[in-house]
Design a protein around this motif. Structure first.
Motif, mmCIF file in Angstrom:
data_model
loop_
_atom_site.group_PDB
_atom_site.id
_atom_site.type_symbol
_atom_site.label_atom_id
_atom_site.label_comp_id
_atom_site.label_asym_id
_atom_site.label_seq_id
_atom_site.Cartn_x
_atom_site.Cartn_y
_atom_site.Cartn_z
ATOM 1 N N GLY A 34 -23.202 -134.194 -16.869
ATOM 2 C CA GLY A 34 -23.252 -135.650 -16.784
ATOM 3 C C GLY A 34 -23.801 -136.151 -15.459
ATOM 4 O O GLY A 34 -24.370 -135.399 -14.656
ATOM 5 N N VAL A 35 -23.622 -137.445 -15.205
ATOM 6 C CA VAL A 35 -24.044 -138.073 -13.951
ATOM 7 C C VAL A 35 -23.068 -137.628 -12.865
ATOM 8 O O VAL A 35 -21.860 -137.847 -12.973
ATOM 9 N N THR A 36 -23.585 -137.030 -11.798
ATOM 10 C CA THR A 36 -22.738 -136.403 -10.781
ATOM 11 C C THR A 36 -21.679 -137.335 -10.208
ATOM 12 O O THR A 36 -20.501 -136.972 -10.120
ATOM 13 N N GLY A 37 -22.063 -138.552 -9.832
ATOM 14 C CA GLY A 37 -21.113 -139.489 -9.233
ATOM 15 C C GLY A 37 -19.984 -139.852 -10.180
ATOM 16 O O GLY A 37 -18.807 -139.898 -9.784
ATOM 17 N N VAL A 38 -20.315 -140.107 -11.430
ATOM 18 C CA VAL A 38 -19.304 -140.451 -12.431
ATOM 19 C C VAL A 38 -18.408 -139.250 -12.702
ATOM 20 O O VAL A 38 -17.177 -139.379 -12.815
ATOM 21 N N GLU A 39 -19.000 -138.069 -12.797
ATOM 22 C CA GLU A 39 -18.222 -136.840 -13.021
ATOM 23 C C GLU A 39 -17.229 -136.635 -11.879
ATOM 24 O O GLU A 39 -16.093 -136.205 -12.105
ATOM 25 N N LEU A 40 -17.660 -136.925 -10.651
ATOM 26 C CA LEU A 40 -16.783 -136.779 -9.488
ATOM 27 C C LEU A 40 -15.571 -137.697 -9.609
ATOM 28 O O LEU A 40 -14.424 -137.270 -9.407
ATOM 29 N N LEU A 41 -15.811 -138.964 -9.956
ATOM 30 C CA LEU A 41 -14.701 -139.909 -10.103
ATOM 31 C C LEU A 41 -13.778 -139.499 -11.247
ATOM 32 O O LEU A 41 -12.556 -139.646 -11.155
ATOM 33 N N GLN A 42 -14.343 -138.973 -12.318
ATOM 34 C CA GLN A 42 -13.519 -138.524 -13.446
ATOM 35 C C GLN A 42 -12.650 -137.338 -13.059
ATOM 36 O O GLN A 42 -11.490 -137.244 -13.482
ATOM 37 N N LEU A 43 -13.180 -136.438 -12.242
ATOM 38 C CA LEU A 43 -12.380 -135.308 -11.755
ATOM 39 C C LEU A 43 -11.239 -135.798 -10.865
ATOM 40 O O LEU A 43 -10.111 -135.291 -10.940
ATOM 41 N N LEU A 44 -11.521 -136.792 -10.033
ATOM 42 C CA LEU A 44 -10.484 -137.358 -9.168
ATOM 43 C C LEU A 44 -9.414 -138.062 -9.999
ATOM 44 O O LEU A 44 -8.218 -137.948 -9.733
ATOM 45 N N GLU A 45 -9.849 -138.783 -11.038
ATOM 46 C CA GLU A 45 -8.908 -139.482 -11.912
ATOM 47 C C GLU A 45 -8.060 -138.512 -12.739
ATOM 48 O O GLU A 45 -6.961 -138.848 -13.168
ATOM 49 N N SER A 46 -8.578 -137.294 -12.942
ATOM 50 C CA SER A 46 -7.876 -136.300 -13.763
ATOM 51 C C SER A 46 -6.850 -135.491 -12.976
ATOM 52 O O SER A 46 -6.122 -134.685 -13.554
ATOM 53 N N ARG A 47 -6.807 -135.680 -11.663
ATOM 54 C CA ARG A 47 -5.793 -134.973 -10.864
ATOM 55 C C ARG A 47 -4.401 -135.398 -11.329
ATOM 56 O O ARG A 47 -4.166 -136.568 -11.634
ATOM 57 N N LEU A 48 -3.481 -134.447 -11.362
ATOM 58 C CA LEU A 48 -2.137 -134.748 -11.867
ATOM 59 C C LEU A 48 -1.461 -135.855 -11.070
ATOM 60 O O LEU A 48 -0.836 -136.749 -11.664
ATOM 61 N N ASP A 49 -1.579 -135.825 -9.735
ATOM 62 C CA ASP A 49 -0.916 -136.870 -8.950
ATOM 63 C C ASP A 49 -1.468 -138.251 -9.286
ATOM 64 O O ASP A 49 -0.730 -139.233 -9.366
ATOM 65 N N ASN A 50 -2.781 -138.342 -9.531
ATOM 66 C CA ASN A 50 -3.376 -139.624 -9.876
ATOM 67 C C ASN A 50 -2.924 -140.097 -11.263
ATOM 68 O O ASN A 50 -2.656 -141.282 -11.470
ATOM 69 N N VAL A 51 -2.821 -139.165 -12.212
ATOM 70 C CA VAL A 51 -2.384 -139.525 -13.568
ATOM 71 C C VAL A 51 -0.937 -140.026 -13.536
ATOM 72 O O VAL A 51 -0.592 -141.014 -14.191
ATOM 73 N N VAL A 52 -0.078 -139.366 -12.757
ATOM 74 C CA VAL A 52 1.317 -139.799 -12.611
ATOM 75 C C VAL A 52 1.361 -141.216 -12.039
ATOM 76 O O VAL A 52 2.129 -142.068 -12.505
#
Length: 202
Positions: A81-99
């Protein structure tokens, strides 16, 4: 577990926005820190300066240190995918962020603490790694004997999960489902990810 433990309001004032959450001191002093912060005229930032500032803002927002952030960027680069968007999605997928997004904790720092103290489960199993990557369909919940914790009940009183289209919250079971990766327009953080991509592409 390495994390930033320095003054948060000072960092928020540097960027001019509450990147660590609501901040009454920032509201009162919404200008750069330092002796001449209120009167100092800011020099026009260079292109590199803007890119670096955006990376720093993203790192502080999600509570990620440089090595972790760089590794996530490399992973985003390898994706289709688009690198910048993929980066934000990876950050959003972190467990601490999801909690944090589910409303189990009032801040990302609080969420990180709940995870490291073994109060959080993923698909029924206790996970104490804040950087754990939550996948589509995973159920993130509160450990049975932790459901009575005051910090959790107080935070859930103002549950935020309904704000996010990619999360579903089950109040009866104190658990939320990570439905899918968020689209870029669904991520509320004020981050210009393209500047970060340009910085690392130099």
């Amino acid at each position: 577990m390495a994390k930033y433990i320095g003054p948060k309001t000072k960092i928020a004032r540097k960027f001019g926005e509450p990147i660590f959450g609501p901040d009454k001191y920032l509201e009162r002093k919404n200008y750069p820190p330092g002796e001449h912060g209120a009167s100092r005229k800011r020099k026009k930032q260079s292109e590199y300066g803007m890119q670096l500032a955006e990376k720093q803002k993203a790192k502080y927002t999600y509570g990620v240190l440089e090595r972790q952030f760089r590794n996530l960027f490399k992973r985003a680069q390898r994706s289709k995918g688009v690198t910048g968007v993929e980066l934000l999605q990876l950050l959003e997928s972190r467990l601490d962020n999801v909690v944090f997004r589910l409303g189990i904790a009032p801040t990302r720092a609080g969420a990180r603490q709940l995870v490291s103290h073994r109060h959080i489960t993923v698909n029924g199993e206790v996970v104490n790694i804040a950087s754990y990557q939550v996948k589509k369909g995973d159920i993130v919940g509160v450990r049975e004997k932790s459901k009575s914790l005051e910090i959790i009940s107080d935070s859930l009183a103002t549950n935020r999960a309904s704000k996010y289209a990619w999360l579903e919250w089950d109040q009866d079971n104190f658990a939320g489902k990570f439905v899918n990766l968020p689209e870029r327009e669904e991520i509320p953080e004020n981050i210009q990810e393209q500047l970060i991509v340009e910085l690392y592409s130099k």
